[in-house]
Structure formats: C-alpha cells, structure tokens
Design a protein around this motif. Sequence first.
Motif, PDB file in Angstrom:
ATOM      1  N   ILE A  86       0.842  -1.208   0.000  1.00 21.97           N
ATOM      2  CA  ILE A  86       0.000   0.000   0.000  1.00 21.97           C
ATOM      3  C   ILE A  86       0.871   1.249   0.000  1.00 21.97           C
ATOM      4  O   ILE A  86       0.574   2.228  -0.705  1.00 21.97           O
ATOM      5  N   ALA A  87       1.960   1.240   0.757  1.00 21.84           N
ATOM      6  CA  ALA A  87       2.847   2.406   0.796  1.00 21.84           C
ATOM      7  C   ALA A  87       3.364   2.751  -0.594  1.00 21.84           C
ATOM      8  O   ALA A  87       3.424   3.927  -0.985  1.00 21.84           O
ATOM      9  N   LYS A  88       3.726   1.743  -1.366  1.00 19.01           N
ATOM     10  CA  LYS A  88       4.318   1.977  -2.674  1.00 19.01           C
ATOM     11  C   LYS A  88       3.312   2.547  -3.670  1.00 19.01           C
ATOM     12  O   LYS A  88       3.702   2.991  -4.765  1.00 19.01           O
ATOM     13  N   GLN A  89       2.012   2.592  -3.314  1.00 13.66           N
ATOM     14  CA  GLN A  89       1.042   3.235  -4.180  1.00 13.66           C
ATOM     15  C   GLN A  89       1.313   4.731  -4.326  1.00 13.66           C
ATOM     16  O   GLN A  89       0.923   5.341  -5.324  1.00 13.66           O
ATOM     17  N   LEU A  96       9.269   9.846  -6.438  1.00 15.35           N
ATOM     18  CA  LEU A  96      10.062   9.300  -5.352  1.00 15.35           C
ATOM     19  C   LEU A  96      10.040   7.782  -5.460  1.00 15.35           C
ATOM     20  O   LEU A  96       9.080   7.210  -5.974  1.00 15.35           O
ATOM     21  N   THR A  97      11.078   7.134  -4.936  1.00 15.03           N
ATOM     22  CA  THR A  97      11.116   5.676  -4.880  1.00 15.03           C
ATOM     23  C   THR A  97      11.173   5.241  -3.427  1.00 15.03           C
ATOM     24  O   THR A  97      12.069   5.659  -2.685  1.00 15.03           O
ATOM     25  N   LEU A  98      10.196   4.441  -3.012  1.00 16.22           N
ATOM     26  CA  LEU A  98      10.189   3.863  -1.669  1.00 16.22           C
ATOM     27  C   LEU A  98      10.820   2.480  -1.784  1.00 16.22           C
ATOM     28  O   LEU A  98      10.196   1.532  -2.256  1.00 16.22           O
ATOM     29  N   ASP A  99      12.066   2.380  -1.357  1.00 16.08           N
ATOM     30  CA  ASP A  99      12.848   1.159  -1.514  1.00 16.08           C
ATOM     31  C   ASP A  99      12.894   0.417  -0.177  1.00 16.08           C
ATOM     32  O   ASP A  99      13.579   0.838   0.761  1.00 16.08           O
ATOM     33  N   PHE A 100      12.143  -0.671  -0.071  1.00 18.82           N
ATOM     34  CA  PHE A 100      12.091  -1.441   1.165  1.00 18.82           C
ATOM     35  C   PHE A 100      13.304  -2.363   1.236  1.00 18.82           C
ATOM     36  O   PHE A 100      13.515  -3.206   0.359  1.00 18.82           O
ATOM     37  N   VAL A 101      14.113  -2.160   2.270  1.00 20.29           N
ATOM     38  CA  VAL A 101      15.339  -2.921   2.455  1.00 20.29           C
ATOM     39  C   VAL A 101      15.236  -3.739   3.741  1.00 20.29           C
ATOM     40  O   VAL A 101      14.439  -3.433   4.631  1.00 20.29           O
ATOM     41  N   THR A 102      16.050  -4.767   3.836  1.00 18.10           N
ATOM     42  CA  THR A 102      16.041  -5.613   5.038  1.00 18.10           C
ATOM     43  C   THR A 102      17.290  -5.424   5.888  1.00 18.10           C
ATOM     44  O   THR A 102      17.316  -5.847   7.045  1.00 18.10           O
ATOM     45  N   VAL A 153      -5.041   3.715   6.967  1.00 20.90           N
ATOM     46  CA  VAL A 153      -3.960   4.062   7.885  1.00 20.90           C
ATOM     47  C   VAL A 153      -2.608   4.184   7.166  1.00 20.90           C
ATOM     48  O   VAL A 153      -1.865   5.137   7.383  1.00 20.90           O
ATOM     49  N   VAL A 154      -2.289   3.239   6.295  1.00 21.34           N
ATOM     50  CA  VAL A 154      -0.976   3.257   5.651  1.00 21.34           C
ATOM     51  C   VAL A 154      -0.865   4.427   4.673  1.00 21.34           C
ATOM     52  O   VAL A 154       0.164   5.116   4.627  1.00 21.34           O
ATOM     53  N   ARG A 155      -1.890   4.678   3.884  1.00 17.72           N
ATOM     54  CA  ARG A 155      -1.846   5.824   2.974  1.00 17.72           C
ATOM     55  C   ARG A 155      -1.702   7.124   3.762  1.00 17.72           C
ATOM     56  O   ARG A 155      -0.960   8.035   3.365  1.00 17.72           O
ATOM     57  N   HIS A 156      -2.389   7.223   4.899  1.00 15.55           N
ATOM     58  CA  HIS A 156      -2.331   8.420   5.730  1.00 15.55           C
ATOM     59  C   HIS A 156      -0.930   8.622   6.314  1.00 15.55           C
ATOM     60  O   HIS A 156      -0.337   9.700   6.191  1.00 15.55           O
ATOM     61  N   GLU A 157      -0.381   7.579   6.949  1.00 15.24           N
ATOM     62  CA  GLU A 157       0.917   7.728   7.600  1.00 15.24           C
ATOM     63  C   GLU A 157       2.040   7.943   6.595  1.00 15.24           C
ATOM     64  O   GLU A 157       2.971   8.722   6.852  1.00 15.24           O
ATOM     65  N   PHE A 158       1.973   7.299   5.438  1.00 16.06           N
ATOM     66  CA  PHE A 158       2.993   7.565   4.436  1.00 16.06           C
ATOM     67  C   PHE A 158       2.792   8.936   3.793  1.00 16.06           C
ATOM     68  O   PHE A 158       3.749   9.526   3.272  1.00 16.06           O
ATOM     69  N   GLY A 159       1.585   9.470   3.828  1.00 14.07           N
ATOM     70  CA  GLY A 159       1.393  10.864   3.431  1.00 14.07           C
ATOM     71  C   GLY A 159       2.197  11.788   4.329  1.00 14.07           C
ATOM     72  O   GLY A 159       2.872  12.712   3.870  1.00 14.07           O
ATOM     73  N   HIS A 160       2.130  11.525   5.656  1.00 13.58           N
ATOM     74  CA  HIS A 160       2.986  12.280   6.577  1.00 13.58           C
ATOM     75  C   HIS A 160       4.456  12.086   6.226  1.00 13.58           C
ATOM     76  O   HIS A 160       5.234  13.043   6.172  1.00 13.58           O
TER      77      HIS A 160
END
Length: 367
Positions: A86-89, A96-102, A153-160
Amino acid sequence: MARLCKICSPRVPGLSGLAAARRSADEVATRERVDNTRVTVLRSGPGGQRHTRAAFEVLKLWENGRRIRCKFLDGDPVVQARVQAIAKQWEAHANLTLDFVTQGAAEIRISFAEKGFSWSTVGTDALTVPASEATMNYGWLEPSTSLREYERVVRHEFGHALGMIHEHQNPAASGQIPWDKPKVYKYYAQQGWSTADVDFNIFQTYSEESTNHSAFDATSIMQYAVPDSLTVGSFAIGWNTDFSPLDVSYMQRQYPRTGAPGVVDLVLGAARHAADLASTGEVDTYRFTLTAATTCIMNTEGSTNTVLALHGPNDPGAVLAVDDDRGQGLNGRIVRKLGAGDYWLTVKHHAPDGRGAYTIGVKARRG
C-alpha cells in the motif's frame, strides 16, 4: 458520544516537540531541499502605499527524485507485506522511490511495537530520529485487519512521511468545520489526550505555505473523520481511505516527474539561464559560489511575475533577501555585497497558480 476512533497519536514526531528540536528539524529540511524554505510576499501599507515584506515557512519535503529507504524493525511478515504494497502506491503520484530494504540504513523505519497508536514523522523530520529508533508506527494492524483499514492508515501515515500535514489543520479549514469544542475536549480525553494535545493537533492551523492544498479538502487521505456528535448542527466527515484528486495534484506538484529541474549551477558573469515555471506552485532553485567578497546583481527578466529569494552563505535555510518587483516590469532584482561562500537563489511565481518563462543571471556590479 460517538465511539472512539483510531487516529494518529497526539504526540506525533515531526508535528510536535520542543522549539529547539523543531529548529534542528528545520535545518535538516533545508539541507535536504533548498526550496523547503518557501517565501510568500505580503504587501501592505497605509494610505494606499505598498510596502513589500515576506513571510517564511519551512516545509519538510524530500529532494525530488529521491530514493527513500524503508525498513521494518519488527512485526508480522504478513502485516509487513501489506503495509509495503500500500505504501508503494504513493510512487504513482510522486517522483520518489520507496525502496524497502532488510539490512543497513533506512530513512523510514517502521515498527508495530507501540500498541494502540499509529504515527509518522513528517517528511525530512525522519532524518532527525536516532538510527536505531522508529520513524513510523502502526499500533493496531493485524493479519485479520480489513483491507480498507490498512488502506486508510498506511496511505495516511505515508502521506505524513512524504511531507503532508493533517488536512483539518489547513488554514483554509478555518470556519469549515463547526467544532463543538467542549465535546471535542471530552471525546479525546477518553483517548488520553490533554487539552493542549487537542489544541495542537485539532484546532491549531498551519500557515498558508505549509498546507497540502490551497482549499480545504474534506476528502483528503490526510483528513480525520469528524463525527456529527463533535460539531454544532449537522456536519460530519466520514473515513477517507483513498487519495483525493487534490492529494494527487499536491504530490505531483511537489515531486514532479518532468518540467522542474534540480539545483542549477550559475556562474558569476556568465550568460543568463533560460527557465520556465511550468507548473503551479513550482519553485526553481539555483546555486552559485563566490571565492571573494563581491557586490552582486541577481535578477530575473521576462514577462513573468517572479519572486526572487537569496539564501546563504553556506546555509540554504538562511534567507538573506527577497524581492518581487524591483527589476524590469514584474521581475525580481537583488543587489547585495556578499562574502565568499555558497549561495542559492529560488524563483517562484507571485501568483499561487501562475506559470511562465523567465531568464536569471548573477553578475558583479562595476565600480
């Protein structure tokens, strides 16, 4: 009284805190992106005379085109996967690129440890948080939680996380929500909020330049639900779970894919640079370096009504001068003796929705 709803913590990192911490966060923001220091020209004067002055607001936007690393600090793998998807939407609407790393460092660090509260730092405020600590928390997401709640929730918090504030704190919201304040205080007290928490997170509004939109957007993903029981008369806003058209246009304007260059280097005395304010709200940024003290003439030319601001030395958050109409026609012109160091110029249109071409140059004043 309406049932309690799950919303951001009243002490959201990046939306509250001590003045010293906020100043530090402002410095980080302007190092990340010069035009996070936005300049608004205000004109006033007695007897019809015009006096130009400026107001400044620090935004928390990331550098356009940036790769932002995201990492989960804990949590259920099923929940993590849903949050990531959902965040990557947001990538569809922002350059911007949201790159999820481990492993390794990450600007956004996500936890699920603080139960009952969801929150996120605002934009570049994430860079002020110690590297071992979370910058975002989801306190009630479980594998059994509905998709609709995840999206909300996820769209909202990643908006922040990308720099957006709460929509009900947009100054354009003033007078749009007929709050019944005594009921609002009582309602949020049941969630452990103090009167000061409510004032800061519900009733206090931001200045014009820091808002998500130029008009109040009740459908924004950044808008809290407003129960009818907390307002005077008949007024309510339901749960928003999707991006509104204004959410999308805001992100496209702040993080454009085309038409907005990065920082352009200017050379003292070189040929003028041709540019274009191609989208509404665009701010163009320039940098030049002086090796010795010089009296400089900095100006724009053309038919576009530009506002010119000078930042520095060696600090993009320090605004030295602002001008609107002292150049030819409606152009900006700044003449100032400057010491050795790095300087920045930002150019925007005087009108919030204005566009147009212009040229810019820096030269030494003779004599």
